[in-house]
Motif scaffolding. Sequence first.
Motif, short mmCIF file in Angstrom:
data_model
loop_
_atom_site.label_atom_id
_atom_site.label_comp_id
_atom_site.label_asym_id
_atom_site.label_seq_id
_atom_site.Cartn_x
_atom_site.Cartn_y
_atom_site.Cartn_z
N LEU A 34 8.98 -21.58 12.34
CA LEU A 34 7.74 -20.83 12.20
C LEU A 34 7.86 -19.86 11.04
O LEU A 34 8.94 -19.35 10.76
CB LEU A 34 7.42 -20.05 13.48
CG LEU A 34 7.12 -20.88 14.72
CD1 LEU A 34 6.94 -19.97 15.94
CD2 LEU A 34 5.89 -21.73 14.51
N SER A 35 6.74 -19.60 10.40
CA SER A 35 6.72 -18.60 9.34
C SER A 35 5.52 -17.69 9.54
O SER A 35 4.56 -18.05 10.21
CB SER A 35 6.65 -19.27 7.96
OG SER A 35 5.44 -19.98 7.83
N VAL A 36 5.60 -16.51 8.97
CA VAL A 36 4.54 -15.52 9.07
C VAL A 36 3.95 -15.32 7.68
O VAL A 36 4.68 -15.12 6.71
CB VAL A 36 5.08 -14.17 9.60
CG1 VAL A 36 3.99 -13.11 9.58
CG2 VAL A 36 5.66 -14.33 10.99
N THR A 37 2.64 -15.40 7.59
CA THR A 37 1.96 -15.12 6.34
C THR A 37 1.62 -13.64 6.36
O THR A 37 0.58 -13.23 6.88
CB THR A 37 0.70 -15.99 6.19
OG1 THR A 37 1.06 -17.35 6.40
CG2 THR A 37 0.09 -15.83 4.81
N TYR A 38 2.51 -12.84 5.81
CA TYR A 38 2.40 -11.39 5.90
C TYR A 38 1.15 -10.84 5.22
O TYR A 38 0.59 -9.84 5.67
CB TYR A 38 3.66 -10.72 5.35
CG TYR A 38 4.82 -10.81 6.32
CD1 TYR A 38 4.97 -9.89 7.34
CD2 TYR A 38 5.73 -11.86 6.25
CE1 TYR A 38 6.01 -9.99 8.25
CE2 TYR A 38 6.77 -11.97 7.15
CZ TYR A 38 6.91 -11.02 8.15
OH TYR A 38 7.93 -11.12 9.06
N THR A 39 0.69 -11.48 4.16
CA THR A 39 -0.50 -10.97 3.49
C THR A 39 -1.73 -11.03 4.40
O THR A 39 -2.64 -10.23 4.26
CB THR A 39 -0.80 -11.76 2.19
OG1 THR A 39 -0.91 -13.14 2.48
CG2 THR A 39 0.29 -11.51 1.16
N GLU A 40 -1.75 -11.95 5.34
CA GLU A 40 -2.87 -12.04 6.27
C GLU A 40 -2.83 -10.93 7.31
O GLU A 40 -3.83 -10.68 7.99
CB GLU A 40 -2.88 -13.41 6.95
CG GLU A 40 -3.26 -14.53 6.01
CD GLU A 40 -3.36 -15.87 6.72
OE1 GLU A 40 -3.48 -15.91 7.95
OE2 GLU A 40 -3.31 -16.90 6.02
N LEU A 41 -1.71 -10.27 7.47
CA LEU A 41 -1.61 -9.15 8.41
C LEU A 41 -2.27 -7.89 7.87
O LEU A 41 -2.70 -7.05 8.65
CB LEU A 41 -0.13 -8.84 8.69
CG LEU A 41 0.55 -9.63 9.77
CD1 LEU A 41 2.03 -9.26 9.83
CD2 LEU A 41 -0.10 -9.41 11.10
N ILE A 42 -2.36 -7.76 6.57
CA ILE A 42 -2.86 -6.53 5.97
C ILE A 42 -4.26 -6.17 6.48
O ILE A 42 -4.49 -5.04 6.92
CB ILE A 42 -2.79 -6.59 4.43
CG1 ILE A 42 -1.33 -6.66 3.99
CG2 ILE A 42 -3.49 -5.39 3.80
CD1 ILE A 42 -1.13 -7.01 2.53
N PRO A 43 -5.24 -7.08 6.44
CA PRO A 43 -6.57 -6.72 6.93
C PRO A 43 -6.59 -6.38 8.42
O PRO A 43 -7.33 -5.50 8.86
CB PRO A 43 -7.43 -7.95 6.65
CG PRO A 43 -6.67 -8.77 5.69
CD PRO A 43 -5.23 -8.42 5.85
N VAL A 44 -5.77 -7.08 9.20
CA VAL A 44 -5.71 -6.83 10.64
C VAL A 44 -5.17 -5.42 10.90
O VAL A 44 -5.74 -4.65 11.69
CB VAL A 44 -4.84 -7.89 11.34
CG1 VAL A 44 -4.69 -7.58 12.82
CG2 VAL A 44 -5.42 -9.28 11.14
N LEU A 45 -4.07 -5.07 10.24
CA LEU A 45 -3.48 -3.74 10.43
C LEU A 45 -4.38 -2.65 9.86
O LEU A 45 -4.48 -1.56 10.44
CB LEU A 45 -2.09 -3.71 9.80
CG LEU A 45 -1.08 -4.68 10.41
CD1 LEU A 45 0.24 -4.63 9.66
CD2 LEU A 45 -0.87 -4.40 11.89
N THR A 46 -5.06 -2.94 8.74
CA THR A 46 -5.99 -1.96 8.17
C THR A 46 -7.11 -1.68 9.16
O THR A 46 -7.48 -0.52 9.37
CB THR A 46 -6.57 -2.48 6.84
OG1 THR A 46 -5.49 -2.67 5.92
CG2 THR A 46 -7.56 -1.51 6.25
N LYS A 47 -7.66 -2.72 9.77
CA LYS A 47 -8.74 -2.55 10.76
C LYS A 47 -8.25 -1.72 11.94
O LYS A 47 -8.97 -0.85 12.44
CB LYS A 47 -9.24 -3.92 11.22
CG LYS A 47 -10.37 -3.86 12.20
CD LYS A 47 -11.61 -3.27 11.58
CE LYS A 47 -12.78 -3.32 12.54
NZ LYS A 47 -13.91 -2.53 12.07
N ALA A 48 -7.04 -1.97 12.39
CA ALA A 48 -6.49 -1.20 13.52
C ALA A 48 -6.35 0.27 13.15
O ALA A 48 -6.66 1.16 13.95
CB ALA A 48 -5.14 -1.78 13.94
#
Length: 111
Positions: A69-83
């Motif tokens: 498995l791999s994590v696409t870290y750039t896709e986390l940015i909007p999620v964490l920003t929204k939080a």
Amino acid sequence: VVENRVTVVGCFGSQLGANVAAGEIMKIKPVSYTLIDDKNNGQQLGYLAQDLKKVIPSVVHGDENKEMLSVTYTELIPVLTKAIQEQQAIIEAQSKTIDALIKRIDNLEKN
């Protein structure tokens, strides 16, 4: 630790999981690890893909059966920003409530 590989993919859209509640972010556990095939670079920081998949599955890619498995870290940015934005709204609302309560207490103490 199974060999960890980070795939960086710039993908923006509705599949990002931006609807993840701020409370769900608390379930994400940051970890430090050393890659099996790259011990010279020392510890890395990130998340366990298996755990992250339970909270934000859209950022985890690969075959869980093959433990790849791999994590696409750039896709986390909007999620964490929204939080963070949701938390800030809560903080600001609580601050207004505290200010109003302090004023009420001050008025009661004056009388």
